[in-house]
Design a protein around this motif. Sequence first.
Motif, mmCIF file in Angstrom:
data_model
loop_
_atom_site.group_PDB
_atom_site.id
_atom_site.type_symbol
_atom_site.label_atom_id
_atom_site.label_comp_id
_atom_site.label_asym_id
_atom_site.label_seq_id
_atom_site.Cartn_x
_atom_site.Cartn_y
_atom_site.Cartn_z
ATOM 1 N N TRP A 63 0.838 -1.211 0.000
ATOM 2 C CA TRP A 63 0.000 0.000 0.000
ATOM 3 C C TRP A 63 0.865 1.250 0.000
ATOM 4 O O TRP A 63 0.515 2.242 -0.657
ATOM 5 C CB TRP A 63 -0.921 -0.002 1.221
ATOM 6 N N TYR A 64 1.964 1.237 0.726
ATOM 7 C CA TYR A 64 2.872 2.384 0.709
ATOM 8 C C TYR A 64 3.363 2.655 -0.714
ATOM 9 O O TYR A 64 3.416 3.806 -1.165
ATOM 10 C CB TYR A 64 4.081 2.132 1.610
ATOM 11 N N GLY A 65 3.719 1.575 -1.409
ATOM 12 C CA GLY A 65 4.212 1.737 -2.780
ATOM 13 C C GLY A 65 3.163 2.327 -3.701
ATOM 14 O O GLY A 65 3.456 3.219 -4.513
ATOM 15 N N VAL A 66 1.920 1.841 -3.576
ATOM 16 C CA VAL A 66 0.821 2.366 -4.400
ATOM 17 C C VAL A 66 0.593 3.842 -4.104
ATOM 18 O O VAL A 66 0.441 4.668 -5.022
ATOM 19 C CB VAL A 66 -0.462 1.552 -4.157
ATOM 20 N N SER A 67 0.596 4.201 -2.827
ATOM 21 C CA SER A 67 0.358 5.596 -2.436
ATOM 22 C C SER A 67 1.486 6.505 -2.911
ATOM 23 O O SER A 67 1.242 7.627 -3.372
ATOM 24 C CB SER A 67 0.214 5.695 -0.914
ATOM 25 N N ILE A 68 2.714 6.036 -2.795
ATOM 26 C CA ILE A 68 3.850 6.837 -3.262
ATOM 27 C C ILE A 68 3.756 7.055 -4.762
ATOM 28 O O ILE A 68 4.004 8.171 -5.267
ATOM 29 C CB ILE A 68 5.179 6.149 -2.887
ATOM 30 N N LEU A 69 3.391 6.022 -5.509
ATOM 31 C CA LEU A 69 3.257 6.152 -6.965
ATOM 32 C C LEU A 69 2.173 7.160 -7.329
ATOM 33 O O LEU A 69 2.374 8.023 -8.205
ATOM 34 C CB LEU A 69 2.935 4.784 -7.564
ATOM 35 N N ILE A 70 1.006 7.065 -6.650
ATOM 36 C CA ILE A 70 -0.087 8.005 -6.932
ATOM 37 C C ILE A 70 0.313 9.428 -6.562
ATOM 38 O O ILE A 70 0.042 10.384 -7.304
ATOM 39 C CB ILE A 70 -1.358 7.584 -6.168
ATOM 40 N N THR A 71 0.989 9.579 -5.429
ATOM 41 C CA THR A 71 1.398 10.907 -4.977
ATOM 42 C C THR A 71 2.409 11.526 -5.924
ATOM 43 O O THR A 71 2.329 12.723 -6.249
ATOM 44 C CB THR A 71 1.991 10.826 -3.559
ATOM 45 N N ILE A 72 3.368 10.730 -6.395
ATOM 46 C CA ILE A 72 4.366 11.237 -7.347
ATOM 47 C C ILE A 72 3.688 11.672 -8.639
ATOM 48 O O ILE A 72 4.015 12.720 -9.216
ATOM 49 C CB ILE A 72 5.438 10.167 -7.620
ATOM 50 N N THR A 73 2.728 10.870 -9.101
ATOM 51 C CA THR A 73 1.980 11.237 -10.313
ATOM 52 C C THR A 73 1.253 12.566 -10.131
ATOM 53 O O THR A 73 1.250 13.423 -11.033
ATOM 54 C CB THR A 73 0.971 10.138 -10.662
ATOM 55 N N ALA A 74 0.655 12.754 -8.953
ATOM 56 C CA ALA A 74 -0.064 14.004 -8.675
ATOM 57 C C ALA A 74 0.890 15.191 -8.645
ATOM 58 O O ALA A 74 0.599 16.264 -9.196
ATOM 59 C CB ALA A 74 -0.804 13.896 -7.345
ATOM 60 N N ILE A 75 2.054 15.010 -8.027
ATOM 61 C CA ILE A 75 3.028 16.102 -7.937
ATOM 62 C C ILE A 75 3.580 16.451 -9.316
ATOM 63 O O ILE A 75 3.743 17.635 -9.659
ATOM 64 C CB ILE A 75 4.164 15.717 -6.971
ATOM 65 N N VAL A 76 3.868 15.430 -10.143
ATOM 66 C CA VAL A 76 4.369 15.686 -11.505
ATOM 67 C C VAL A 76 3.321 16.428 -12.326
ATOM 68 O O VAL A 76 3.635 17.380 -13.060
ATOM 69 C CB VAL A 76 4.762 14.355 -12.184
ATOM 70 N N ALA A 77 2.055 15.998 -12.221
ATOM 71 C CA ALA A 77 0.982 16.680 -12.953
ATOM 72 C C ALA A 77 0.862 18.129 -12.510
ATOM 73 O O ALA A 77 0.655 19.034 -13.334
ATOM 74 C CB ALA A 77 -0.341 15.948 -12.733
#
Length: 352
Positions: free
Chosen positions: A27-41
């Motif tokens: 779950w940490y990995g999924v959340s980090i991936l989603i958060t990074i995507t949001a920050i890049v966007a």
Amino acid sequence: MSKLGDIGARLYRGEVGYDFVGKRFLWYGVSILITITAIVALAVQGLNLGIEFKGGAVFTTPKTTVSDSKAREFAKEASGHEAIVQKLGNGGLRIQITALDTAEANKVKAELAGDLKVAERDINADLVGPSWGEQIANKAWTGLGVFMILVVIYLAIAFEWRMAIAALIALIHDLTITVGIYALVGFEVTPGTVIGLLTILGYSLYDTVVVFDGLKESTKDITKQTRFTYSELANKSINGTLVRSINTTVVALLPVAALLFIGGGLLDAGMLNDISLSLFVGLAAGAYSSIFIATPLVVDLKEREPAMKALTKRVLAKRAATSAKGTDDADAADAPEVVAQSRSGRASGRRR
């Protein structure tokens, strides 16, 4: 519905369960991936700030037969800027154009009157300065900061500081994802959006506090027993409140989804998107973070304590001893049969 209720009851009693805590690194990995995507966007596309933050002019027209798409073309030709056009209930149009001063607004108003075939005096033009939006944004940041501080203080007193930190990280996680979604889909950010972002903080915190309350009760005097580790009781608390969290979130999401997809989509009431998208994404992210982020973070922080490490060793040692005793008892139960077989073998040898 009865099956769902039965599953919820079995989860609450601990008869069935899912290992949320044991798979926390997934779950940490999924959340980090989603958060990074949001920050890049957010960094690449940025936010589509509304006229309240950029400044510009808002033109309200009387009833007209011109479609909103055609009016958008007329407004762009007249001003040189992209325009946001909304159909009003009386058949008129609301046209927003950013970065216009008074002289430009008067020129655009005259051209719109000719294109839309309405009298210029019937078009209402309002100039909006960017300072108003900046004041709202500054007050929102101030309110957000005060809210975060109060949340940390309250949770530290009512529960403990580890839960306060975990809840704060979950809130930041939810806000980041919501803002990132706005950057991805390009929805306009207005004061309504800011209000929606502040509103979801309470929803996000609700599920987290429910799980924390159950965890606090189940781990009371935890060191006086040797049946469960802290992580196992935490996982049991999540499973015990899982169905309740899902039901609460679904009930809250249904009216928000109606605002977003029916009001903003089918009825083209664009102003509803300002607040409904932030509420929809924030509610879903809040339910996710309370289960998959907040409680597992508490476990990671809590199990660093010497007392919890010692408890884990005692629990595992007791289980190993119980398992070994069970094996010995099974061997003892098989012993008479083995002896009988041995005696039978010796008797057979003597007969030969």
